[in-house]
Scaffold this motif. Structure first.
Motif, mmCIF file in Angstrom:
data_model
loop_
_atom_site.group_PDB
_atom_site.id
_atom_site.type_symbol
_atom_site.label_atom_id
_atom_site.label_comp_id
_atom_site.label_asym_id
_atom_site.label_seq_id
_atom_site.Cartn_x
_atom_site.Cartn_y
_atom_site.Cartn_z
ATOM 1 N N GLY A 52 0.793 -1.215 0.000
ATOM 2 C CA GLY A 52 0.000 0.000 0.000
ATOM 3 C C GLY A 52 0.829 1.270 0.000
ATOM 4 O O GLY A 52 0.323 2.343 0.313
ATOM 5 N N GLN A 53 2.100 1.156 -0.353
ATOM 6 C CA GLN A 53 2.992 2.310 -0.393
ATOM 7 C C GLN A 53 3.414 2.562 -1.840
ATOM 8 O O GLN A 53 3.106 1.782 -2.734
ATOM 9 C CB GLN A 53 4.224 2.057 0.485
ATOM 10 N N LYS A 54 4.145 3.629 -2.070
ATOM 11 C CA LYS A 54 4.587 3.945 -3.429
ATOM 12 C C LYS A 54 5.580 2.910 -3.955
ATOM 13 O O LYS A 54 5.610 2.606 -5.140
ATOM 14 C CB LYS A 54 5.207 5.345 -3.453
ATOM 15 N N ASP A 55 6.405 2.375 -3.049
ATOM 16 C CA ASP A 55 7.402 1.376 -3.425
ATOM 17 C C ASP A 55 6.943 -0.017 -3.021
ATOM 18 O O ASP A 55 6.294 -0.189 -1.981
ATOM 19 C CB ASP A 55 8.737 1.665 -2.728
ATOM 20 N N LEU A 56 7.309 -1.011 -3.825
ATOM 21 C CA LEU A 56 7.108 -2.399 -3.428
ATOM 22 C C LEU A 56 8.177 -2.743 -2.390
ATOM 23 O O LEU A 56 9.303 -2.246 -2.462
ATOM 24 C CB LEU A 56 7.220 -3.322 -4.639
ATOM 25 N N LEU A 57 7.833 -3.592 -1.435
ATOM 26 C CA LEU A 57 8.716 -3.894 -0.316
ATOM 27 C C LEU A 57 8.982 -5.387 -0.214
ATOM 28 O O LEU A 57 8.212 -6.210 -0.712
ATOM 29 C CB LEU A 57 8.073 -3.435 0.991
ATOM 30 N N THR A 62 19.796 -2.304 14.123
ATOM 31 C CA THR A 62 19.578 -3.227 13.005
ATOM 32 C C THR A 62 18.350 -4.092 13.241
ATOM 33 O O THR A 62 17.493 -4.228 12.366
ATOM 34 C CB THR A 62 20.817 -4.121 12.791
ATOM 35 N N GLU A 63 18.246 -4.653 14.408
ATOM 36 C CA GLU A 63 17.190 -5.640 14.671
ATOM 37 C C GLU A 63 15.809 -5.035 14.897
ATOM 38 O O GLU A 63 14.806 -5.681 14.598
ATOM 39 C CB GLU A 63 17.584 -6.514 15.862
ATOM 40 N N THR A 64 15.743 -3.808 15.409
ATOM 41 C CA THR A 64 14.425 -3.246 15.718
ATOM 42 C C THR A 64 13.997 -2.129 14.769
ATOM 43 O O THR A 64 12.811 -1.971 14.521
ATOM 44 C CB THR A 64 14.359 -2.721 17.169
ATOM 45 N N SER A 65 14.935 -1.360 14.265
ATOM 46 C CA SER A 65 14.562 -0.239 13.395
ATOM 47 C C SER A 65 14.378 -0.652 11.946
ATOM 48 O O SER A 65 13.552 -0.073 11.238
ATOM 49 C CB SER A 65 15.613 0.869 13.473
ATOM 50 N N TRP A 66 15.156 -1.602 11.486
ATOM 51 C CA TRP A 66 15.119 -1.918 10.064
ATOM 52 C C TRP A 66 13.803 -2.497 9.572
ATOM 53 O O TRP A 66 13.440 -2.288 8.419
ATOM 54 C CB TRP A 66 16.311 -2.787 9.682
ATOM 55 N N PRO A 67 13.039 -3.212 10.385
ATOM 56 C CA PRO A 67 11.740 -3.667 9.882
ATOM 57 C C PRO A 67 10.729 -2.536 9.659
ATOM 58 O O PRO A 67 9.732 -2.728 8.975
ATOM 59 C CB PRO A 67 11.256 -4.626 10.972
ATOM 60 N N ALA A 68 10.982 -1.362 10.218
ATOM 61 C CA ALA A 68 10.071 -0.225 10.021
ATOM 62 C C ALA A 68 10.246 0.328 8.611
ATOM 63 O O ALA A 68 11.356 0.373 8.087
ATOM 64 C CB ALA A 68 10.359 0.861 11.051
ATOM 65 N N TYR A 69 9.152 0.756 8.012
ATOM 66 C CA TYR A 69 9.212 1.328 6.662
ATOM 67 C C TYR A 69 9.220 2.845 6.744
ATOM 68 O O TYR A 69 8.363 3.445 7.379
ATOM 69 C CB TYR A 69 8.025 0.863 5.814
ATOM 70 N N LYS A 70 10.214 3.447 6.091
ATOM 71 C CA LYS A 70 10.263 4.909 5.963
ATOM 72 C C LYS A 70 9.877 5.260 4.535
ATOM 73 O O LYS A 70 10.433 4.721 3.578
ATOM 74 C CB LYS A 70 11.672 5.436 6.255
ATOM 75 N N LEU A 90 9.842 9.458 6.652
ATOM 76 C CA LEU A 90 8.992 9.333 7.829
ATOM 77 C C LEU A 90 8.574 7.880 7.996
ATOM 78 O O LEU A 90 8.199 7.217 7.026
ATOM 79 C CB LEU A 90 7.746 10.208 7.681
ATOM 80 N N ILE A 91 8.628 7.382 9.220
ATOM 81 C CA ILE A 91 8.192 6.016 9.486
ATOM 82 C C ILE A 91 6.688 5.943 9.304
ATOM 83 O O ILE A 91 5.943 6.773 9.833
ATOM 84 C CB ILE A 91 8.603 5.569 10.897
ATOM 85 N N VAL A 92 6.243 4.959 8.530
ATOM 86 C CA VAL A 92 4.817 4.773 8.269
ATOM 87 C C VAL A 92 4.292 3.756 9.278
ATOM 88 O O VAL A 92 4.696 2.586 9.272
ATOM 89 C CB VAL A 92 4.579 4.286 6.819
ATOM 90 N N ALA A 93 3.424 4.220 10.161
ATOM 91 C CA ALA A 93 2.868 3.364 11.210
ATOM 92 C C ALA A 93 2.125 2.179 10.594
ATOM 93 O O ALA A 93 1.388 2.332 9.623
ATOM 94 C CB ALA A 93 1.928 4.170 12.098
ATOM 95 N N GLY A 94 2.359 1.018 11.168
ATOM 96 C CA GLY A 94 1.648 -0.182 10.740
ATOM 97 C C GLY A 94 2.210 -0.860 9.508
ATOM 98 O O GLY A 94 1.702 -1.894 9.092
ATOM 99 N N VAL A 95 3.259 -0.300 8.898
ATOM 100 C CA VAL A 95 3.859 -0.927 7.713
ATOM 101 C C VAL A 95 5.229 -1.460 8.109
ATOM 102 O O VAL A 95 6.105 -0.704 8.540
ATOM 103 C CB VAL A 95 3.997 0.070 6.538
ATOM 104 N N THR A 96 5.407 -2.760 7.999
ATOM 105 C CA THR A 96 6.701 -3.374 8.261
ATOM 106 C C THR A 96 7.175 -4.065 7.001
ATOM 107 O O THR A 96 6.393 -4.352 6.102
ATOM 108 C CB THR A 96 6.629 -4.370 9.443
#
Length: 167
Positions: free
Chosen positions: A9-14, A140-148, A153-159
């Motif tokens: 649901g973002q501009k980029d595929l993840l 590395t382990e906790t921040s990287w799963p977050a999507y910016k 900006l970190i997008v809430a609910g998107v990992t």
């Protein structure tokens, strides 16, 4: 093996959530060769490989993780986000001249190689770099799963996932 990028649901595929193990050749095949018209990806990949080769010339590398826009469908990433795990004792064993040269190389990671790189140095709690190790391990382990998003900006609910390069 790198799974197909997904629409979250973002501009980029993840990448799907998780740590995806892949060789350098698999990363290149999935994220560089599939998008050959995007010259920036080709340039970044070459610079990342140069940087990694030079780092390995100084110390053995235990783990390499790739993240950021380079591991998405974004056509022209700004840089390559990389977390390089090196045993702290390997750095300690370098001669003073080698430590100085390694420090110079590391200081050029962004300006010369366009690698937003983090050095993670696993070590015993008594080692002087233990707090730094814990900081970058956690990053590395906790921040990287977050999507910016593209505005950083970190997008809430998107990992998302990221890649462990098997070197």
């Amino acid at each position: 093996m790198i799974p197909d990028l997904i629409d979250a649901g973002q501009k980029d595929l993840l990448l799907p959530v998780g740590i995806h193990q892949a060789t350098l050749a698999e990363v290149e095949a999935a994220l560089v060769q599939t998008q050959p018209t995007y010259q920036r990806r080709v340039e970044l990949w070459g610079l990342f490989n140069q940087f990694l080769t030079l780092v390995k010339g100084y110390v053995p590398v235990d783990h390499v993780f790739l993240d950021g826009s380079f591991v998405t469908s974004r056509p022209a990433p700004k840089d390559t986000d990389v977390s390089i795990w090196v045993d702290a004792e390997g750095i300690d064993a370098l001669t003073p001249a080698q430590q100085q040269a390694f420090g110079l190389l590391w200081s050029q990671r962004m300006s010369r190689f366009h690698c937003d790189a983090y050095l993670v140095t696993p070590c015993a709690p008594a080692h002087p770099e233990h707090k730094t190790y814990l900081h970058w391990k956690n990053a590395t382990e906790t921040s990287w799963p977050a999507y910016k998003n593209r505005a950083k900006l970190i997008v809430a609910g998107v990992t998302k996932g990221y890649i462990e390069v098997m070197t």
